[in-house]
Design an enzyme around this catalytic site. Structure first.
Site, PDB file in Angstrom:
ATOM      1  N   CYS A  42      63.967  71.121  58.880  1.00  0.00           N
ATOM      2  CA  CYS A  42      63.841  69.673  58.984  1.00  0.00           C
ATOM      3  C   CYS A  42      62.460  69.230  58.478  1.00  0.00           C
ATOM      4  CB  CYS A  42      64.015  69.242  60.446  1.00  0.00           C
ATOM      5  SG  CYS A  42      63.967  67.444  60.672  1.00  0.00           S
ATOM      6  N   ASP A  44      60.638  67.087  59.791  1.00  0.00           N
ATOM      7  CA  ASP A  44      59.820  66.716  60.962  1.00  0.00           C
ATOM      8  C   ASP A  44      58.429  67.370  60.904  1.00  0.00           C
ATOM      9  OD1 ASP A  44      58.769  66.567  63.679  1.00  0.00           O
ATOM     10  OD2 ASP A  44      60.788  65.953  64.268  1.00  0.00           O
ATOM     11  N   ARG A  46      56.498  68.071  63.105  1.00  0.00           N
ATOM     12  CA  ARG A  46      56.230  68.995  64.219  1.00  0.00           C
ATOM     13  C   ARG A  46      56.840  70.369  64.004  1.00  0.00           C
ATOM     14  NH1 ARG A  46      58.855  65.053  68.496  1.00  0.00           N
ATOM     15  NH2 ARG A  46      60.281  64.983  66.721  1.00  0.00           N
ATOM     16  N   HIS A  98      66.165  72.240  64.919  1.00  0.00           N
ATOM     17  CA  HIS A  98      65.265  72.142  66.076  1.00  0.00           C
ATOM     18  C   HIS A  98      65.816  71.168  67.117  1.00  0.00           C
ATOM     19  CE1 HIS A  98      63.109  68.228  65.193  1.00  0.00           C
ATOM     20  NE2 HIS A  98      63.669  68.444  64.024  1.00  0.00           N
ATOM     21  N   CYS A 101      65.621  66.652  67.605  1.00  0.00           N
ATOM     22  CA  CYS A 101      65.525  66.182  66.211  1.00  0.00           C
ATOM     23  C   CYS A 101      65.763  64.661  66.114  1.00  0.00           C
ATOM     24  CB  CYS A 101      66.529  66.925  65.337  1.00  0.00           C
ATOM     25  SG  CYS A 101      66.452  66.436  63.601  1.00  0.00           S
TER      26      CYS A 101
END
Ligand code: CO
Length: 220
Positions: A42, A44, A46, A98, A101
């Site tokens: 992803c 993302d 993080r 993850h 999400c």
């Protein structure tokens, strides 16, 4: 002061450290790359692929998009996959979903997200496909996290059915497709026991994973 000076400063320190730890690091890397793994994850912020698994520049080929979607019509993903498998000869493709999400959460909401709604339609399909099992989970967070898992499993299934992977397996070239989950709250990866090396294994594991719902209520 130039814009984003602190990032240039970070970069200079990083380059110095790498050179100090391993002289000629960049000169050698500039000649060629030889990563052992392709990471599909992803976007993302993080979920920083290299940091999570402690790999340096040159050790991981990466493709990231919102909600780690594998679409058979995504030329970008298919190109990265083909290059990694056929040209760089990576023997491991890691698809990492993850928990928590945001892309998946957005796909579930009824709000208008603009253009991204078209992309998230692919995740919405995963929800529709497993709707009955998902609504049976009473705890909202657990339901959401189970959807994060199911999304990874469905995307993994798509990945195994791309012509690139199919051709590789047909020619009996060594290639393992791994399905992992990452936990934002602990920084730890979860091994889902999905390490696929053939078409037969893919079908068997897929079936086992999607029916897991009945046996295991808690996704974590
Ligand atoms: Co995400």
């Amino acid at each position: 002061m130039r814009p984003l000076e602190h990032l240039f400063e970070n970069n200079r320190r990083w380059a110095e450290r790498m050179e100090r730890e391993q002289p000629d690091f960049f000169r050698e890397l500039a000649r060629s790359q030889n990563p052992d793994y392709l990471w599909i994850g992803c976007s993302d912020s993080r979920v920083p692929s290299n940091s999570i698994i402690g790999l340096k520049a040159g050790e991981l080929f990466v493709h990231r998009n919102i909600a780690n979607v594998v679409s058979q019509t995504d030329l970008n993903l298919l190109s990265a996959l083909q290059y990694a498998v056929d040209v760089l000869s990576v023997r491991h493709v890691i698809l990492c979903g993850h928990y928590g999400c945001g892309g998946i959460k957005a796909a579930l909401s009824r709000e208008d997200h603009g253009l991204i709604g078209n992309w998230l339609w692919l995740v919405r399909n995963v929800y529709q496909k497993h709707r009955t099992a998902l609504v049976a989970i009473e705890n909202e967070e657990q339901r959401f996290n189970r959807l994060c898992e199911l999304n990874m499993i469905e995307q993994l299934y798509h990945l195994c059915h791309t012509t690139v992977v199919q051709k590789c397996w047909e020619q009996e070239r060594e290639l393992t497709i791994h399905g992992w989950m990452y936990d934002l709250e602990t920084g730890l990866l979860r091994d889902m026991g999905l390490d696929l090396t053939s078409q037969g294994e893919t079908e068997e594991s897929y079936l086992a994973m999607v029916t897991q719902q009945e046996r295991r209520r808690s996704p974590r």
